[in-house]
Design a protein around this motif. Structure first.
Motif: not given
Lengths: 489, 126
Positions: A345-346, A352-358, A375-384, A390-394
């Motif tokens: 739905e992005s 951030p929303c288009r690529i980050g969520n992917k 490490d993946d869990l750490t990335i998951l937390k940081n990226l979230s 930084t995303a534009l909308c709600g």
């Protein structure tokens, strides 16, 4: 309060009681009385004051005070203003707005006319999903009847106030529930959100001051005028007044549409109104707020439900979807389900929303497939966190919530997936193994015949075995075995 | 009809509607079938048709109408029956066979049958 009557129906007061296609039945239940009173008193400021004092907050999920929203829109002078109803209900599993529009369309029409009078709008627009054909049909019938009776049109109820309604159809994009995106979609442009300010109250539909409220918010308005703001504000908690409609779904006995006073606990909702967990299983979590919300655990069962408590607990009120999960739900997989929805739905406008969520979705896939690392869990937390900031909308800002809340409450389950390669709920196919107990197996060949990929081998009347390399973990053998010889590890 | 032009007009309209309603309430059995999208998907339309056919065949004076969602998703289709002088009762899991049973046993003979859903909410009227 009667134990069996924990619900209080305000927004749903007429749903299931009246024929939605017959305006007379609405009038009998005090329909259009609030509008008539407001028009007779002819004082928009006083009417806004009533809504403000009632403490009503936006039921679409944001929880912004409705009276304040109306006041802001009323203060921006313009030759034309618009009262807009957001009926673009998009949360998976939510059907509160549809039920109100299908069961009591006049309450929304009446409230929009009151709102229009308060902010100085002569036009109202209902933005409704095209996937709700019955709601649209009943709204059209209701609008025609309201015009015939003189509740819409010119010089309403003998006053100098003109107001009329039109429907606008949405093509079913989740992001169009965000008010700026909704307005752009109505203007015929792409349903993409824009930065606020300017707020719709300043520059909304066609650059004119506009006010957007949710269906359920509107459905509360006539009652506030008929029964008084004092009555309304006596219900609920200190900062959240009135009731909230929830669509109760998931692994629960009494799936249904419920309306409860704010401040009720999750335990009361799930175990008393909802009748407990299906099949006598253990409660594990409840998801509120849809793809923007989070999961709450047993520890929160006694937390009073209101806007602020749910946010403090790491979830949110949202529009009212409430999905109950039992012990067999795998939390990383639940997070994956919601992320999949937001990726789909992005709108793609902000990175951030288009690529980050992917990327979040891909990491979750890795974890579910048993290929994840710590490490993946750490990335998951940081990226979230980065997407949230930084995303534009709600939509973008809240999309990592299902991950963050499940990581917070079910950290052990994530760790089990990456370090032990085990799914504690026994849901993740990649980590399941079906094995045959040679002592129990009598060699009836039922499993071998059921296996769609020929992974089970063995002589008749001798114990069989499963070739794990071929097994697709469909569970067909498990269901066929009458001797409990097959187990899942 | 003429447009309603004032609060007094509206109140008068409400009163006259209430009077008519009280009259039919006294004489007819009021049947309400929950017909939101979900109810219709669960078979509410068939239930409504069956009920109206049986009532007509048996000569029961009824007033059958559709309503929106009653909220009992787990028990759709749902039907509310209000007999003159009695409190309304909601039946769940109604299919054509159950509809027949409701008319023959409850409506005609006052027999209490299974499938009644207890009311679990308060309305704003009380």
């Amino acid at each position: 309060m009667d134990v069996n009557k924990k619900q209080l129906r305000i927004a749903l007061r007429n749903c299931g009681f009246i024929d939605p296609e017959n305006i007379d039945q609405y009038i009998v239940r005090d329909g259009y009385m609030a509008l008539a009173n407001v028009l007779m008193q002819n004082n928009p400021q006083a009417a806004i004051e009533v809504v403000k004092k009632s403490g009503l907050r936006g039921r679409g999920g944001g929880g912004f005070p409705t009276g304040l929203k109306w006041e802001l829109a009323s203060k921006n002078p313009s030759d034309q203003k618009y009262m807009i109803c957001n009926a673009d209900e998009g949360d998976p599993g939510a059907f509160m707005d549809r039920s109100i529009l299908e069961g009591d369309p006049h309450s929304v029409i009446e409230a929009m006319a009151i709102g229009g009078f308060c902010i100085g709008a002569t036009k109202g627009l209902i933005y409704i999903r095209a996937e709700y054909p019955l709601a649209i049909k009943r709204l059209e019938i209701a609008i025609a009847q309201a015009r015939e009776y003189g509740f819409l049109g010119q010089k309403i109820l003998g006053s100098d106030f003109d107001f009329d309604l039109e429907l606008r159809y949405g093509a079913g994009a989740f992001v169009c529930g965000e008010e700026t995106a909704l307005i752009h979609s109505m203007e015929g442009m792409r349903g993409e959100p824009t930065f606020k300010p300017p707020f719709p109250a300043q520059e909304g539909y066609l650059k004119k001051p506009s006010n957007v409220n949710n269906v359920e918010t509107f459905a509360n308005i006539p009652v506030i005028f008929n029964k008084g703001w004092e009555w309304f504000s006596s219900i609920g908690t200190e900062k959240s007044k009135g009731t909230k409609v929830f669509a109760l779904a998931g692994q629960i006995n009494n799936v249904g549409l419920i309306e409860v006073p704010m401040g009720i606990t999750l335990r009361e909702v799930i175990f008393e109104i909802g009748g407990g967990i299906k099949g006598g299983k253990q409660f594990k979590a409840v998801q509120t707020g849809g793809p923007s919300g989070g999961c709450l655990t047993e520890a929160f069962l006694d937390t009073p439900i209101d806007y602020d408590n749910l946010i403090a607990a790491g979830s949110m009120m949202g529009s009212g979807g409430m999905i109950v999960m039992d012990e067999t739900s795998c939390m990383p997989a639940v997070a994956r389900f919601y992320l999949d929805f937001t990726v789909e739905e992005s709108c793609g406008k902000c990175t951030p929303c288009r690529i980050g969520n992917k990327r979040l979705c891909e990491i979750l896939d890795k974890i579910i497939e048993g290929k994840g690392t710590m490490d993946d869990l750490t990335i998951l937390k940081n990226l979230s966190q980065v997407i949230k900031d930084t995303a534009l909308c709600g939509l973008g800002q809240t999309s990592p919530n299902p991950i963050l809340s499940t990581i917070d409450h079910f950290w052990d389950e994530y760790v089990a997936h990456v370090t032990n390669k085990k799914c504690p709920a026994g849901q993740c196919k990649s980590m399941k193994q079906y094995i045959i107990d040679a002592e129990q197996c009598i060699g009836c060949t039922a499993c071998a015949r059921a296996c769609p990929v020929g992974a089970i081998k063995g002589e008749k009347k001798n114990p069989h075995s499963i070739n794990q390399d071929l097994c697709i973990k469909c569970g067909a053998c498990y269901e066929k075995c009458k001797f409990n010889a097959i187990s899942i590890i | 009809m003429d447009k309603i032009k004032s609060l007094a007009d509206l109140q008068a309209k409400k009163e006259s509607l209430l009077a008519t309603m009280a009259q039919t309430n006294e004489q007819d059995v009021q049947i309400k079938v929950a017909m939101a999208t979900c109810g219709i998907a669960a078979g509410a339309k068939e239930v409504m048709d069956t009920m109206s056919d049986i009532c007509e065949a048996k000569g029961v004076k009824t007033n059958i109408s559709q309503t929106g969602c009653m909220g009992y998703c787990y028990a759709e289709p749902t039907v509310e029956i209000k007999k003159p002088g009695k409190e309304p009762i909601v039946f769940g899991y109604v299919n054509a066979a159950k509809a027949k049973e409701i008319v023959e046993k409850y409506i005609l003979n006052d027999e209490i049958i299974e499938g009644v859903i207890p009311q679990n909410y308060q309305s704003i009227d009380n």
